[in-house]
Design an enzyme around this catalytic site. Structure first.
Site, PDB file in Angstrom:
ATOM      1  NE  ARG A  28      50.580 -27.632 124.228  1.00 49.63           N
ATOM      2  CZ  ARG A  28      49.853 -26.795 123.490  1.00 49.63           C
ATOM      3  NH1 ARG A  28      48.881 -26.092 124.049  1.00 49.63           N
ATOM      4  NH2 ARG A  28      50.108 -26.642 122.210  1.00 49.63           N
ATOM      5  NE  ARG A  32      51.449 -21.752 129.054  1.00 47.49           N
ATOM      6  CZ  ARG A  32      50.752 -21.180 128.081  1.00 47.49           C
ATOM      7  NH1 ARG A  32      50.735 -19.857 127.966  1.00 47.49           N
ATOM      8  NH2 ARG A  32      50.053 -21.927 127.228  1.00 47.49           N
ATOM      9  NE  ARG A  41      59.532 -19.041 130.293  1.00 44.71           N
ATOM     10  CZ  ARG A  41      58.541 -19.078 129.405  1.00 44.71           C
ATOM     11  NH1 ARG A  41      57.642 -20.039 129.446  1.00 44.71           N
ATOM     12  NH2 ARG A  41      58.461 -18.157 128.453  1.00 44.71           N
ATOM     13  CG  ASP A  78      58.210 -25.734 120.828  1.00 45.67           C
ATOM     14  OD1 ASP A  78      58.308 -25.512 119.603  1.00 45.67           O
ATOM     15  OD2 ASP A  78      57.235 -25.360 121.495  1.00 45.67           O
ATOM     16  CE1 TYR A 152      53.465 -22.556 114.935  1.00 43.17           C
ATOM     17  CE2 TYR A 152      53.213 -24.850 114.261  1.00 43.17           C
ATOM     18  CZ  TYR A 152      52.829 -23.778 115.056  1.00 43.17           C
ATOM     19  OH  TYR A 152      51.797 -23.929 115.959  1.00 43.17           O
TER      20      TYR A 152
END
Length: 348
Positions: A28, A32, A41, A78, A152
């Site tokens: 990652r 962010r 973003r 993702d 998921y």
């Protein structure tokens, strides 16, 4: 033409060569905690829109390479792109995790309408990144492993214990096995497409592998992964595959031996000395700094980093330095710089 591993430290280590200092990238690493990511973003809108915008996704992938000079560029995407391409609806709402619809609580996926064109922007992202990378940087593709993706797909969302999916696996192993098989087949095609677009190594993320009993781990993690690695190796014999079964613990040895991945990712709970003594000799490993040690910085970060490096240096095991899981959004940039300076500076 295949890249020469000698020109790329990360690729060399994944191919079985030890390098000192070790090559480094962070799971990652594009995300962010970087102000340039947050700015892009905000400009582009939602997360999924960013993933499917090849130009923007390539820019995000390249941001940590420009800022830090990482040895690996991990594709910005993702793991749920696979179920989206299999026909489930996918949304990322503000302040909540991903949602897939309809949930496949009975394991049946026949009613879904596949949409494989959803992979095309991802392949274009890979091509754009490869065209812009410095020569020494390895391009890493990735996908979720079938078990984690299935958790998921069955529940329709993430969960703390993957209970719904584990119940289905016990109650109807035939239906669940069919779902796992379908995810595996689509994922092999997806990773193969990334490799054909220019990815030089790929990683399988099995983020929820730790929730399974040994028998279930064998059935839903080890066996599908072994089949996928064999298939990828047949198609792309020179492309290393990193397996990352988070939470596997003592089952790591069985995973490494049976799946025949080219390298094993270690989460932060694994003692690196135990891993070095237990895993197959000379198997490259990746990891396994605690993301919270990175946030702490200072002496805590220095000690943790030194201990990991020392564990694998004693045996000469090939080692890729990384975190034990993804970098956290509040990770200070200065601490990433501290880590890299320590890894690349003189020992002692």
């Amino acid at each position: 033409m295949s890249p020469d591993p000698a020109d790329r430290p990360l690729l060399a280590v994944l191919s079985g060569e030890r390098r000192d200092p070790p090559p480094v990238w962070l799971m990652r690493q594009a995300g962010r905690y970087l102000p340039e990511y947050r700015a892009l973003r905000a400009k582009k809108g939602g997360f999924l829109e960013l993933v499917y915008d090849s130009e923007a996704a390539a820019e995000v992938t390249l941001q940590p390479i420009r800022r830090f000079g990482m040895d690996g560029a991990i594709l910005f995407s993702d793991i749920l792109i696979v179920p989206h391409a299999m026909g489930q609806g996918l949304t990322f709402g503000p302040g909540e995790g991903p949602r897939l619809s309809p949930p496949l609580r009975d394991g049946a996926f026949d009613a879904l309408t596949p949409a494989p064109d959803r992979f095309l922007p991802v392949y274009e992202t890979v091509r754009r990144v490869v065209a812009s990378l410095p020569p020494h940087v390895t391009m890493l593709g990735f996908a979720g492993s079938p078990w984690t993706v299935a958790t998921y797909m069955v529940a329709g969302h993430g969960s703390k214990d993957q209970g719904e999916t584990r119940r289905l696996a016990y109650n109807d192993p035939a239906a669940f096995g069919a779902l796992i098989g379908r995810i595996a087949a689509v994922t092999v095609d997806y990773l193969s497409g990334q490799i054909e677009a220019g990815a030089q190594a790929v990683q399988l993320f099995d983020s929820w592998a730790g929730s399974l009993s040994p028998e279930q781990f064998e059935a839903w993690v080890v066996e599908p992964t072994a089949a996928m690695v064999a298939s990828l190796r047949q198609r792309h014999p020179d492309t290393p595959v990193i397996g990352f079964p988070k939470g596997a613990g003592a089952k790591l040895s069985r995973y490494a031996e049976r799946t025949r991945v080219d390298a094993v990712g270690l989460d932060e709970t694994v003692d690196p000395e135990w891993a070095d003594a237990t895993l197959p000799a000379s198997l490259p490993v990746q990891g396994n700094l605690d993301p919270l040690a990175l946030i702490a910085g200072g002496d805590s970060l220095r000690r943790a980093t030194d201990r990991i490096r020392a564990a694998f240096a004693r045996s000469g095991r090939p080692h890729v330095f990384n975190l034990g899981h993804g970098i956290l959004p509040d990770a200070p940039i200065a601490h990433v710089e501290q880590l890299l300076a320590q890894l690349r500076g003189p020992r002692g």
